[in-house]
Motif scaffolding. Structure first.
Motif, short mmCIF file in Angstrom:
data_model
loop_
_atom_site.label_atom_id
_atom_site.label_comp_id
_atom_site.label_asym_id
_atom_site.label_seq_id
_atom_site.Cartn_x
_atom_site.Cartn_y
_atom_site.Cartn_z
N SER A 1 0.93 -1.19 -0.19
CA SER A 1 -0.12 -0.13 -0.05
C SER A 1 0.70 1.14 0.06
CB SER A 1 -0.85 0.08 1.23
OG SER A 1 -0.06 -0.02 2.43
N ARG A 2 2.05 1.23 0.42
CA ARG A 2 2.96 2.39 0.61
C ARG A 2 3.63 2.37 -0.57
NH1 ARG A 2 5.84 2.70 6.71
NH2 ARG A 2 3.99 2.62 7.76
N LEU A 3 4.16 1.44 -1.34
CA LEU A 3 4.78 1.61 -2.60
C LEU A 3 4.15 1.71 -3.70
CD1 LEU A 3 7.53 -1.14 -1.35
CD2 LEU A 3 8.01 1.12 -1.65
N THR A 4 2.97 1.02 -3.81
CA THR A 4 2.00 1.09 -5.05
C THR A 4 0.50 1.70 -4.17
OG1 THR A 4 1.29 -1.12 -4.77
CG2 THR A 4 3.29 -0.38 -6.09
N PRO A 5 0.38 2.74 -4.13
CA PRO A 5 -0.90 3.34 -3.38
C PRO A 5 -2.00 3.14 -3.99
CG PRO A 5 0.68 5.27 -3.78
CD PRO A 5 1.46 4.03 -4.08
N PRO B 1 -8.51 2.30 -4.01
CA PRO B 1 -7.14 2.07 -4.16
C PRO B 1 -6.63 1.42 -2.79
CG PRO B 1 -7.59 4.43 -4.72
CD PRO B 1 -8.85 3.93 -4.35
N LEU B 2 -5.63 0.66 -2.82
CA LEU B 2 -5.17 -0.06 -1.83
C LEU B 2 -4.69 0.77 -0.52
CD1 LEU B 2 -4.28 -2.79 -0.37
CD2 LEU B 2 -2.36 -2.58 -1.50
N ARG B 3 -3.99 1.90 -0.76
CA ARG B 3 -3.51 2.64 0.21
C ARG B 3 -4.68 3.25 0.98
NH1 ARG B 3 -2.76 8.15 1.13
NH2 ARG B 3 -1.14 8.60 2.68
N GLN B 4 -5.84 3.52 0.46
CA GLN B 4 -6.93 4.18 1.10
C GLN B 4 -7.68 3.00 1.95
OE1 GLN B 4 -8.60 7.64 1.08
NE2 GLN B 4 -8.97 6.17 2.72
N ALA B 5 -7.74 1.92 1.06
CA ALA B 5 -8.49 0.72 2.05
C ALA B 5 -7.49 0.52 3.02
CB ALA B 5 -8.51 -0.57 1.08
#
Length: 484
Positions: A386-390, A422-426
């Motif tokens: 999530s940090r590297l591909t937010p 998006p994964l970072r938001q999730a």
């Protein structure tokens, strides 16, 4: 430009979406019986859903619980075979990566409260009782953990508490230090499967063992190790530190330091010096027949640490040429990825509660640890991805009903969107379920809030499935009628 290139590498190497990750990581096991293979997948799925609870709580069905105890008590099941399908999946994730950092480290698993457990032993000279776990994890240079590559688990003999007294005279194969060589030997097997990937063995100061350097040189495996001893070298100065002190300044580099107990996150400004060195073998008789070893040394020193804070100082030894500012900065960043395995240790203990397990014997715990090692990797993987591909889809980690339940809970609506967030938001939403406030200055959520949030998400998803079961059934019936 280097940062942009690294970001592109992460985007290009991101794994395909795989909500049923348990089948992917355990489904290829060969335990000698198809029923055992299926049992492993079922057990892993149940434990992954509620990793913090005891086996009776995770397996509420009495028959399933008895089957789990039989599984972990089965002497015909090898812990390495449990981990084998995950290693195979890890190799596939590593394929195509130009560089993989194989980070290895040891942690103590404390069972002082379970002294009746058979096969355990002392963890140090004074107190502690349990076992030791030496793991090797694969990381990309950007810090994405691609899997567990090896797990060496052992318990010390209670009768040999003072074994260190005879340590200098014993062969390396009789010492715990052999774990470093064991990890390097495993990398040579992986190298055959990954001919286009440079595998770099990364380790902390405990790995400053001459036999480890010698084994890596013999097998042709690259290494990056933090020095512990001011060893003799072939130079006018005679030792590592004084030799590097005479080397010219290559670069100054800023390094982001993560938050740790008693210390806030900060940025350290380091001076970097590097030069080739030739290590002299130790003077003791047992190793006097060893040859000198050529390496590169990189000395990183913090220039102006905050008041009251100990300055960062790393003396790194590597087989990889380091004679430019760019190369020195790259090696420093590679070593900084070592903190990821410490986070994995914290997840094993704090999230999976591995030290609370009561399986009555070392062998049973060893098999159980092989399962939880992969579960702990998965949460670390989700966090770093999530940090590297937010902007990658949340479906890379979450099943459809999981991200839909999460969205409905956060927005208090019965209607999820058609596409996943998006994964970072999730992951930040999941952390909110675990107590993360997300205020300005809070930074990214930590492992504990994410872990707690995942537990809450399990219950939310169960309820979401129940509440939408009628809708799903009607949808299927409508499709059947339409097809007629």
């Amino acid at each position: 430009d280097r940062v942009m290139k690294n970001n592109r590498s992460v985007q290009e190497s991101k794994p395909t979406e795989d909500p049923d990750w348990v089948s992917r990581e355990f489904g290829g096991a060969d335990l000698g019986d198809v029923r055992r293979d299926a049992r492993l997948v079922g057990l892993a799925r149940a434990l992954a859903e509620r990793p913090e609870v005891s086996l009776p709580q995770a397996l509420v069905d009495r028959a399933a619980l008895k089957a789990a105890y039989r599984f972990f008590d089965n002497a015909d099941i090898n812990a390495r075979d449990i981990l084998a399908p995950h290693i195979a999946s890890s190799v596939e994730r590593m394929r195509g990566e130009p560089v993989i950092l194989a980070v290895q480290d040891t942690t103590y698993i404390d069972y002082s409260g379970h002294r009746a457990t058979e096969g355990l032993g002392p963890m140090n000279d004074r107190d502690g009782w349990g076992l030791l776990c030496h793991g090797t994890l694969a990381f990309t240079p950007e810090g994405l953990p691609l899997g567990v590559l090896g797990l060496r688990v052992w318990a010390r003999d209670p009768k040999n508490r003072r074994l260190n007294a005879t340590r200098p005279g014993r062969a390396i194969e009789e010492k715990e230090s052999y774990k470093w060589l064991d990890s390097v030997q495993a990398l040579t097997q992986l190298r055959e499967q990954l001919p286009a990937t440079r595998l770099v063995s990364v380790a902390d100061r405990e790995a400053d063992v001459y036999e480890y350097f010698n084994e890596a040189q013999t097998l042709g495996v690259d290494l990056l190790v933090r020095a512990s001893w001011d060893r003799r070298v072939e130079s006018p100065q005679g030792h590592i530190w004084s030799t590097l002190a005479k080397s010219p300044l290559l670069a100054q580099q800023r390094l982001q330091l993560s938050r740790s107990p008693g210390q806030a996150a900060r940025v350290a400004k380091l001076s970097l010096r590097a030069c080739p060195i030739t290590l002299q073998p130790p003077a003791d008789h047992a190793r006097s027949n060893m040859e000198p070893i050529g390496l590169w040394a990189l000395w990183a020193c913090e220039m102006r640490p905050p008041a009251g804070v100990k300055a960062i100082e790393w003396m790194l030894l590597t087989t990889i040429p380091t004679d430019s500012a760019e190369q020195a900065c790259e090696r420093l960043q590679w070593y900084a990825r070592r903190w990821g395995i410490e986070v994995w240790h914290r997840i094993l203990k704090g999230g999976c509660k591995i030290e609370a397990r009561q399986l009555e014997s070392f062998d049973r715990l060893k098999r159980l640890l092989s399962v939880y090692a992969v579960i702990a990797w998965r949460i670390l993987y989700a966090r770093m991805l999530s940090r590297l591909t937010p902007n990658v889809s949340a479906s890379a980690i979450l099943a459809p009903d999981e991200w839909q339940a999460l969205y409905c809970r956060i927005y208090r609506t019965p209607n999820p969107p058609a596409t996943p967030p998006p994964l970072r938001q999730a992951l930040r939403w999941i952390a909110r379920l675990g107590g993360f406030l997300g205020r300005t200055g809070d930074g990214e959520p930590g492992v504990q809030t994410i872990w707690t949030g995942f537990h809450e998400l399990i219950a939310l998803t169960d309820m979401y499935r129940i509440m939408n079961s009628d809708k799903s059934r009607k949808s299927k019936q409508a499709k059947i009628v339409g097809n007629d």
